[in-house]
Design a protein around this motif. Sequence first.
Motif, PDB file in Angstrom:
ATOM      1  N   PHE A   1     -21.277   8.852  -4.065  1.00  0.00           N
ATOM      2  CA  PHE A   1     -19.738   8.671  -4.724  1.00  0.00           C
ATOM      3  C   PHE A   1     -20.016   8.732  -6.383  1.00  0.00           C
ATOM      4  N   ARG A   2     -21.131   8.114  -6.962  1.00  0.00           N
ATOM      5  CA  ARG A   2     -21.158   8.135  -8.380  1.00  0.00           C
ATOM      6  C   ARG A   2     -21.731   9.553  -8.881  1.00  0.00           C
ATOM      7  N   ASP A   3     -22.512  10.093  -7.967  1.00  0.00           N
ATOM      8  CA  ASP A   3     -22.866  11.673  -8.196  1.00  0.00           C
ATOM      9  C   ASP A   3     -21.759  12.645  -8.412  1.00  0.00           C
ATOM     10  N   LEU A   4     -20.593  12.145  -7.793  1.00  0.00           N
ATOM     11  CA  LEU A   4     -19.399  13.047  -7.649  1.00  0.00           C
ATOM     12  C   LEU A   4     -18.790  13.010  -8.925  1.00  0.00           C
ATOM     13  N   PHE A   5     -18.884  12.211  -9.746  1.00  0.00           N
ATOM     14  CA  PHE A   5     -18.247  11.790 -11.072  1.00  0.00           C
ATOM     15  C   PHE A   5     -19.142  11.987 -12.281  1.00  0.00           C
ATOM     16  N   LYS A   6     -20.391  11.936 -12.235  1.00  0.00           N
ATOM     17  CA  LYS A   6     -21.446  11.712 -13.278  1.00  0.00           C
ATOM     18  C   LYS A   6     -21.395  12.638 -14.144  1.00  0.00           C
ATOM     19  N   GLU A   7     -21.401  13.937 -13.760  1.00  0.00           N
ATOM     20  CA  GLU A   7     -21.239  14.878 -14.839  1.00  0.00           C
ATOM     21  C   GLU A   7     -19.986  14.923 -15.641  1.00  0.00           C
ATOM     22  N   MET A   8     -18.630  14.674 -15.241  1.00  0.00           N
ATOM     23  CA  MET A   8     -17.628  14.763 -15.932  1.00  0.00           C
ATOM     24  C   MET A   8     -17.199  13.300 -16.584  1.00  0.00           C
ATOM     25  N   LEU A   9     -17.669  12.291 -16.031  1.00  0.00           N
ATOM     26  CA  LEU A   9     -17.300  11.060 -16.462  1.00  0.00           C
ATOM     27  C   LEU A   9     -18.409   9.998 -16.897  1.00  0.00           C
ATOM     28  N   GLY A  10     -19.596  10.444 -16.718  1.00  0.00           N
ATOM     29  CA  GLY A  10     -20.909   9.503 -17.153  1.00  0.00           C
ATOM     30  C   GLY A  10     -21.381   8.816 -15.974  1.00  0.00           C
ATOM     31  N   ASP A  11     -22.428   8.314 -16.148  1.00  0.00           N
ATOM     32  CA  ASP A  11     -23.014   7.405 -14.944  1.00  0.00           C
ATOM     33  C   ASP A  11     -22.706   5.658 -14.850  1.00  0.00           C
ATOM     34  N   GLN A  12     -21.767   5.634 -15.700  1.00  0.00           N
ATOM     35  CA  GLN A  12     -21.135   4.181 -15.743  1.00  0.00           C
ATOM     36  C   GLN A  12     -19.576   4.139 -15.455  1.00  0.00           C
ATOM     37  N   LEU A  13     -19.250   3.955 -14.481  1.00  0.00           N
ATOM     38  CA  LEU A  13     -17.887   3.999 -14.002  1.00  0.00           C
ATOM     39  C   LEU A  13     -17.124   2.845 -13.853  1.00  0.00           C
ATOM     40  N   LEU A  14     -15.582   2.608 -14.287  1.00  0.00           N
ATOM     41  CA  LEU A  14     -14.891   1.888 -13.913  1.00  0.00           C
ATOM     42  C   LEU A  14     -14.010   2.283 -12.716  1.00  0.00           C
ATOM     43  N   ILE A  15     -13.592   1.655 -11.653  1.00  0.00           N
ATOM     44  CA  ILE A  15     -12.957   1.815 -10.539  1.00  0.00           C
ATOM     45  C   ILE A  15     -11.832   0.871 -10.010  1.00  0.00           C
ATOM     46  N   VAL A  16     -10.731   1.612  -9.834  1.00  0.00           N
ATOM     47  CA  VAL A  16      -9.445   0.924  -9.303  1.00  0.00           C
ATOM     48  C   VAL A  16      -8.983   1.300  -7.980  1.00  0.00           C
ATOM     49  N   ILE A  17      -8.806   0.723  -6.997  1.00  0.00           N
ATOM     50  CA  ILE A  17      -8.534   1.079  -5.899  1.00  0.00           C
ATOM     51  C   ILE A  17      -7.215   0.152  -5.234  1.00  0.00           C
ATOM     52  N   PRO A  18      -5.913   0.308  -6.003  1.00  0.00           N
ATOM     53  CA  PRO A  18      -4.895  -0.626  -5.556  1.00  0.00           C
ATOM     54  C   PRO A  18      -4.484  -0.377  -4.230  1.00  0.00           C
ATOM     55  N   ASN A  19      -4.614   0.627  -3.426  1.00  0.00           N
ATOM     56  CA  ASN A  19      -4.395   0.735  -1.982  1.00  0.00           C
ATOM     57  C   ASN A  19      -5.367   1.345  -1.417  1.00  0.00           C
ATOM     58  N   ARG A  20      -5.356   1.587   0.048  1.00  0.00           N
ATOM     59  CA  ARG A  20      -6.500   2.210   0.817  1.00  0.00           C
ATOM     60  C   ARG A  20      -6.297   3.758   0.641  1.00  0.00           C
TER      61      ARG A  20
END
Length: 213
Positions: A142-161
Motif C-alpha cells: 500500500f505505501r509503495d503505491l503512494f510513495k512517489e506522489m505523496l512521500g513515504d509518511q502518510l496519513l490515512i482516513v477510512i470513513p467507510n469500508r
Amino acid sequence: MIGFSYRFNIIVFLFLAASQTVSTSDTTQNTQDPIQPEKHLLLIQPRNLSSGVFVLMPGARETTYSAAYHGRIGPRNYQRAGFRKAFPGGWKQFVEKGKKAAADHLKTLRPKYVRNAKEVIEYAVLQSESPLTATTIVVDEFRDLFKEMLGDQLLIVIPNRFSVYVFPKLASTIGDYQRKFMQLFDDSVYPASSEIFELNRDGLRAFGSFKEE
C-alpha cells in the motif's frame, strides 16, 4: 367404467403434482445455493459494531480488525466456534489469508489524485464496492503505491469500508476535511473508522481522530 376412468385421472393428477413438487424443490435449492463465499474478510470497523472475533488496531481506541466472511446478504462476522473450526491455526492463520485477499483487491484499484487551485496534490482516494477496500491499508504494497506522489509518511482516513483517503503527512491539509469525513462516517451504512492512521516505514498506527469533540 366410470370408476376406472376416475381412478386413472386421480393417478395422473397425483403423478403430475409430484413431478411439479420435485421440480419446484430443485429450483428453490438451486436458487438458494450460495456462490462460493469469500472466507477471509479482514474487516476494519468501529469497536461498537464488532462482535465475534476481533482485535483493536495498533494504537487505536475505537477501531478493530474483525474476522468476517461473505454471507448471502453481505459480510458477516465469524463467531468464535465457527472461527476455531475454520482456522485451527488461530488468528495468525486468518490474518495471513485476510491480507492476501486484501492484496489481491489492491491490485484492482487505481488511486485518484485530488489537486488544489495551484495544481498541488492534496490527497489521493481509493474507492470501490468491495468491503476490502478499507482493508488495503494493511497490505505491505500500500505505501509503495503512494510513495512517489505523496512521500513515504502518510496519513490515512477510512470513513467507510469502500473509501480510503490518503494524505502526505508533511504539509497535510487533512484538517480542512474534518467535517466531510465526519459526515461520510455518520451517513455510512458500513462505517470503518473515525480515527486517522499514520503509515510509515515502521508500520501502521492510529494517529488521531477526525471526530468533533
